[in-house]
Design a protein around this motif. Structure first.
Motif, PDB file in Angstrom:
ATOM      1  N   THR A 209       0.795  -1.289   0.041  1.00  0.00           N
ATOM      2  CA  THR A 209       0.045   0.120   0.018  1.00  0.00           C
ATOM      3  C   THR A 209       0.815   1.309   0.155  1.00  0.00           C
ATOM      4  O   THR A 209       0.511   2.162  -0.617  1.00  0.00           O
ATOM      5  CB  THR A 209      -1.117  -0.105   1.212  1.00  0.00           C
ATOM      6  N   GLU A 210       1.945   1.171   0.693  1.00  0.00           N
ATOM      7  CA  GLU A 210       2.745   2.283   1.105  1.00  0.00           C
ATOM      8  C   GLU A 210       3.457   2.426  -0.366  1.00  0.00           C
ATOM      9  O   GLU A 210       3.741   3.712  -1.027  1.00  0.00           O
ATOM     10  CB  GLU A 210       3.955   2.065   1.974  1.00  0.00           C
ATOM     11  N   GLU A 211       3.982   1.696  -0.997  1.00  0.00           N
ATOM     12  CA  GLU A 211       4.588   1.790  -2.350  1.00  0.00           C
ATOM     13  C   GLU A 211       3.555   2.140  -3.572  1.00  0.00           C
ATOM     14  O   GLU A 211       4.129   2.733  -4.560  1.00  0.00           O
ATOM     15  CB  GLU A 211       5.142   0.018  -2.905  1.00  0.00           C
ATOM     16  N   ALA A 212       2.087   2.024  -3.057  1.00  0.00           N
ATOM     17  CA  ALA A 212       1.340   2.350  -4.208  1.00  0.00           C
ATOM     18  C   ALA A 212       0.887   4.056  -3.820  1.00  0.00           C
ATOM     19  O   ALA A 212      -0.130   4.600  -4.334  1.00  0.00           O
ATOM     20  CB  ALA A 212      -0.021   1.533  -4.085  1.00  0.00           C
ATOM     21  N   GLY A 213       1.692   4.330  -2.813  1.00  0.00           N
ATOM     22  CA  GLY A 213       1.229   5.765  -2.360  1.00  0.00           C
ATOM     23  C   GLY A 213      -0.045   6.069  -1.627  1.00  0.00           C
ATOM     24  O   GLY A 213      -0.626   7.057  -1.714  1.00  0.00           O
ATOM     25  N   LYS A 214      -0.462   4.706  -1.185  1.00  0.00           N
ATOM     26  CA  LYS A 214      -1.927   5.074  -0.379  1.00  0.00           C
ATOM     27  C   LYS A 214      -1.701   4.742   1.236  1.00  0.00           C
ATOM     28  O   LYS A 214      -0.543   4.170   1.678  1.00  0.00           O
ATOM     29  CB  LYS A 214      -2.800   3.850  -1.000  1.00  0.00           C
ATOM     30  N   ASP A 215      -2.664   4.919   1.805  1.00  0.00           N
ATOM     31  CA  ASP A 215      -2.817   4.542   3.274  1.00  0.00           C
ATOM     32  C   ASP A 215      -3.886   3.166   3.571  1.00  0.00           C
ATOM     33  O   ASP A 215      -4.755   3.195   3.033  1.00  0.00           O
ATOM     34  CB  ASP A 215      -3.566   5.480   3.899  1.00  0.00           C
ATOM     35  N   LEU A 216      -3.060   2.345   4.235  1.00  0.00           N
ATOM     36  CA  LEU A 216      -3.866   1.356   4.501  1.00  0.00           C
ATOM     37  C   LEU A 216      -4.428   1.168   6.129  1.00  0.00           C
ATOM     38  O   LEU A 216      -3.197   1.113   6.998  1.00  0.00           O
ATOM     39  CB  LEU A 216      -3.160  -0.133   4.205  1.00  0.00           C
ATOM     40  N   ILE A 217      -5.659   1.564   6.588  1.00  0.00           N
ATOM     41  CA  ILE A 217      -5.715   1.527   7.874  1.00  0.00           C
ATOM     42  C   ILE A 217      -6.529   0.099   8.402  1.00  0.00           C
ATOM     43  O   ILE A 217      -7.273  -0.334   7.871  1.00  0.00           O
ATOM     44  CB  ILE A 217      -6.703   2.512   8.376  1.00  0.00           C
ATOM     45  N   LEU A 218      -5.532  -0.431   9.321  1.00  0.00           N
ATOM     46  CA  LEU A 218      -6.237  -1.763   9.668  1.00  0.00           C
ATOM     47  C   LEU A 218      -6.195  -1.424  11.383  1.00  0.00           C
ATOM     48  O   LEU A 218      -5.234  -1.490  12.196  1.00  0.00           O
ATOM     49  CB  LEU A 218      -5.028  -2.822   9.451  1.00  0.00           C
TER      50      LEU A 218
END
Ligand code: NI
Ligand code: MN
Length: 227
Positions: A209-218
């Protein structure tokens, strides 16, 4: 300000202003959610994406004890009506309806929807919720689909609840593409780690997710955040 509380699997309580909306409650049968007191959950609405047990398990009891309004597709809503749920609202794909917390659009999902007793649960769906302060997408159980682009074109999605557990739904790779399609950078992961079939490497998912420039909230089960 919108507040989210995670109850495990795909279940989230969303508080918008003074109204609360509970999505896909599967809490009492989930050993990972044993820290949650189901009887203490207070909600005004229960939104059900589709008929599978792991999305409806606690819907009847919570809806009745809260005198909440149950919203789902036609078949699922009618199934609960027959169980004595008094306040319910049936929808179908492509339809929008205004409630006192905002406007709900029932959108496509690519998935099945049989109810726990084998009744037809219609066709699985997801929800787009537009409210005074913004808009979010709750995908339910679904594969990646090109139709998600329509959601990105029509709405300004602040964040999206997307399944990331793979096997029965999208995995993280497709979820990242789904986030592109609906034009959001913020993903709230659902439908992962509950059962062996959907166990994932959360660190790898976060890295992708980080590599895709996004945020993953878990969130941890029982945890809340404000967005
Ligand atoms: Ni399902
Ligand atoms: Mn499911």
């Amino acid at each position: 300000m919108i507040e989210l509380t995670y109850y495990g699997h795909s279940s989230y309580l969303v508080k918008i202003n003074q109204k609360t909306i509970l999505f896909d409650p599967f809490i009492s049968p989930n050993p990972k959610a044993s820290n949650i007191d189901v009887d203490a959950i207070k909600t005004d609405y229960v939104l059900i994406s589709h008929g599978h047990e792991d999305h409806v398990a606690d819907a009847e009891s919570i809806t009745k004890s809260n005198n909440a309004m149950l919203v789902s597709n036609f078949e699922v809503a009618e199934w609960f009506a027959e169980k004595g749920v008094e306040k319910y609202h049936p929808m179908n794909h492509g339809g929008s309806k205004e409630f006192d917390f905002g406007t709900v659009k029932y959108v496509h999902a690519v998935h099945s929807s049989t109810l726990p007793d084998g009744s037809s649960g219609g066709v699985a769906g997801g929800f787009v919720i537009q409210h005074e302060q913004g808009c979010f997408y709750y995908a339910g159980d679904t594969a990646l689909s090109y139709d998600m682009k329509l959601i990105g074109e029509e709405f300004k999605i602040d964040f999206a609840f997307l399944p990331i557990g793979d096997n029965f739904t999208m995995g993280i790779k497709d979820a990242l593409k789904a986030a592109d399609f609906v034009r959001t950078k913020k993903i709230i992961g659902i439908h992962y780690d509950t059962f062996p079939y959907i166990e994932i490497d959360t660190e790898a998912a976060k890295k992708a997710t980080e590599e895709a420039g996004k945020d993953l909230i878990l969130l941890n089960i029982g945890e809340s955040i404000r967005l």
